[in-house]
Design an enzyme around this catalytic site. Structure first.
Site: not given
Ligand code: F6P
Length: 556
Positions: A214, A220, A276-277, A362, A393, A519
């Site tokens: 987003k 990452e 995002g979620r 979240e 199990h 972060k």
């Molecule tokens: O973990 C924090 C967060 O901002 C989430 O809310 C989001 O889904 C994720 O990181 C990834 O964010 P982006 O889509 O901006 O890379």
């Protein structure tokens, strides 16, 4: 659109229904589910609700008519209906970021109308859906060629959190609807093992990467995207011009996408009003659309919309997400339940609990209310789970005989996507699976008494160990099949529960400030752990010692 005015700002614990619920709880605590069922022989038929293709039984909960009445009064005290209507209308209910919360607009049909902040939202949504459809059609038909002229066989979605968990969960759940030879892979973790494992068997000439982010600033994802680009160009022995044929992006940040070198033509956008979620039904679902096609993806969106309409229009007392949320709230705030376990009796839904963890935790893992005041209640149910029968199990022992109350959501299907004969060749493995589903909900609720165990001639010393207390609550959710529409319905069912609980807690379910500090500190610490000259001193003796240990191991 104006800002959110629907929140009452009142402390929910000081309201009359809250106090009535506090007085009511000890009465129910004395009652066993066996008695509640004995008192009303049709309870199991009455306490059910159907929404879309979902049949939901909430009779095995420690509630009676008065509980529901009081919980509904509490919801009214929290202005739930007004707050819900504000969300659907595009009011900026995400107050800390001054944003509308409009994931429900992502699944509005093309002829619906919604103008928010001067923008025709429905038009924008369908414009992107059309572009996604055209792009995935080309991929699926083989018309889209890689840099060396070969069609795409593998799509790698690079994203994390909401830009990963939704696509990976839905792709797994809809395995039987994948009608192309294109295989999807998902890389999320900044642990290089994730990328290395995903690329191991891939042919760069026939691989397309979707960078899903987003913000397009997530460490990452950008790190993994850079690694993927390096791998691609190395393998192809090509220059930057190869990127256009092997990379697409899904983002709200066109500038950063273009800076990365991805052709803006291959960027699919969404908007700041999609959290995002809550984004698997936006362009973030591009990999899913590549796998199942745009028509099935439309059915998936239709499933969400069915539950949205139900949530928006049904009275609270016959509103499935409202009732399930109120029950979750009841255990969280009046029974000290810490968690809810989600148990899909469908192996294809193996990632459903992980998906729900982000969606729910979240969203509602907050200790400050929307008005900035500290909460006065527990918030944020902890979600966890595994597919049945694996969980049986592993952790069901605690569910059945442990000291903690863990309400459970069972999800099962009548018609399997796969079936095989049983060992003796007389039955269906799916029936075996579902017999476990029904048995577990029954045993959790009704248990087995010491007298019943004694009557079987069990040694007196062992009797207490075999007693199954029962009285352990569960919801049973059933559907005919796990279709694109049904997975959409299930997601929306939980999305709206999050909303209802968040409203009662008075919190903003749509920001996530709690993930930021980690972060920034990781960025600072990267400099410290990689530079032998940097002072390891991190103000606390534990981090300091750990950093020194790590640096020594790494020869720094
Ligand atoms: O973990 C924090 C967060 O901002 C989430 O809310 C989001 O889904 C994720 O990181 C990834 O964010 P982006 O889509 O901006 O890379």
């Amino acid at each position: 659109m104006g800002t959110d005015v629907s929140r009452s700002g009142k402390d929910i614990t000081t309201t009359q229904p809250w106090q009535a619920l506090e007085a009511h709880k000890p009465i129910l605590a004395e009652r066993h589910l066996r008695e509640l069922f004995a008192d009303n022989p049709s309870r199991g038929r009455e306490l059910t609700i159907d929404v879309g293709d979902l049949h939901i039984d909430y009779s095995k909960h420690r509630i009676d008519a008065e509980t529901i009445e009081l919980l509904l009064s509490l919801a009214r005290e929290a202005n739930l209906e007004q707050h819900r209507d504000d969300m659907f209308a595009g009011v900026h209910i995400n107050t800390s970021e001054d944003r509308a919360v409009l994931h429900t607009a992502l699944r509005l049909p093309a002829d619906a109308q919604l103008v928010v902040d001067g923008q025709d939202v429905v038009h924008d949504v369908h414009e992107v859906l059309d572009a996604m459809g055209a792009f995935t059609d080309k991929l699926r038909s083989g018309e889209w060629k890689g840099h060396t002229g070969k069609p795409i066989t593998d799509v790698v979605n690079i994203g994390i959190g909401g830009s990963d968990l939704g696509p990976v969960m839905v792709y797994g759940s809809l395995r039987h609807y994948v009608d192309t030879d294109i295989r999807c892979h998902f890389v999320s973790n900044v642990d290089p093992a994730d990328m290395v494992a995903a690329l191991a068997d891939l042919d760069a000439e026939q691989t397309l990467f979707i960078v899903a982010s987003k913000t397009f600033t997530t460490l990452e994802t950008l790190t993994n995207a850079a690694a993927a680009k390096r791998w691609l160009l190395d393998k192809l022995g090509a220059g930057e011009d190869a990127v256009a044929k092997h990379f697409a992006a899904v983002s709200t940040n066109a500038e950063a996408v273009s800076n990365f070198g991805i052709d803006p033509v291959n960027m699919f956008g969404f908007w700041d009003w999609v959290g995002g979620r809550y984004s698997v039904d936006s362009a973030i679902g591009l990999s899913v659309m590549a796998a199942i096609g745009k028509e099935r993806f439309a059915e998936f969106l239709g499933g969400f919309h069915t539950v949205d309409t139900h949530f928006r229009t049904q009275p609270l007392e016959s509103n499935a997400p409202v009732l399930l949320a109120l029950i979750g709230f009841w255990y969280s705030n009046f029974w000290d339940a810490q968690s809810r376990v989600v148990l899909p009796y469908s192996n294809d839904m193996a990632r459903f609990a992980a998906y729900l963890q982000q969606l729910t935790m979240e969203s509602n893992g907050k200790s400050v209310k929307a008005d900035g005041e500290h909460v006065t209640t527990d918030t944020g149910e902890i979600f966890w789970g595994e597919p049945g029968t694996n969980g049986q199990h592993a952790f069901y022992q605690l569910l059945h005989q442990g000291t903690r109350l863990v309400p459970a959501d069972f999800i099962g299907f009548a018609n399997p996507t796969d079936d095989l004969p049983t060992a003796d060749d007389t039955g269906s493995m799916h029936d075996l699976l579902m017999s476990n589903y029904f048995a577990q909900t029954k045993v959790l609720a009704f248990g087995k008494t010491a007298d019943e165990i004694r009557a079987e001639g069990v040694d007196e010393k062992v009797v207490p160990h075999k007693v199954m207390p029962g009285n352990r609550p569960s919801t049973s959710i059933l559907a005919s099949e796990l279709t694109p529409a049904v997975i959409g319905q299930l997601i929306a069912l939980y999305e709206h529960q999050v909303f209802v609980e968040g409203t009662l807690w008075g919190i903003n379910s749509f920001d996530q400030w709690g993930v930021e500090l980690g972060k920034t500190q990781a960025k600072e610490l990267l400099g410290v752990i990689t530079d032998a000259e940097a002072p390891a001193q991190q103000a606390d003796s534990s981090t300091d010692a750990l950093v020194r240990w790590y640096r020594a191991e790494r020869g720094r």
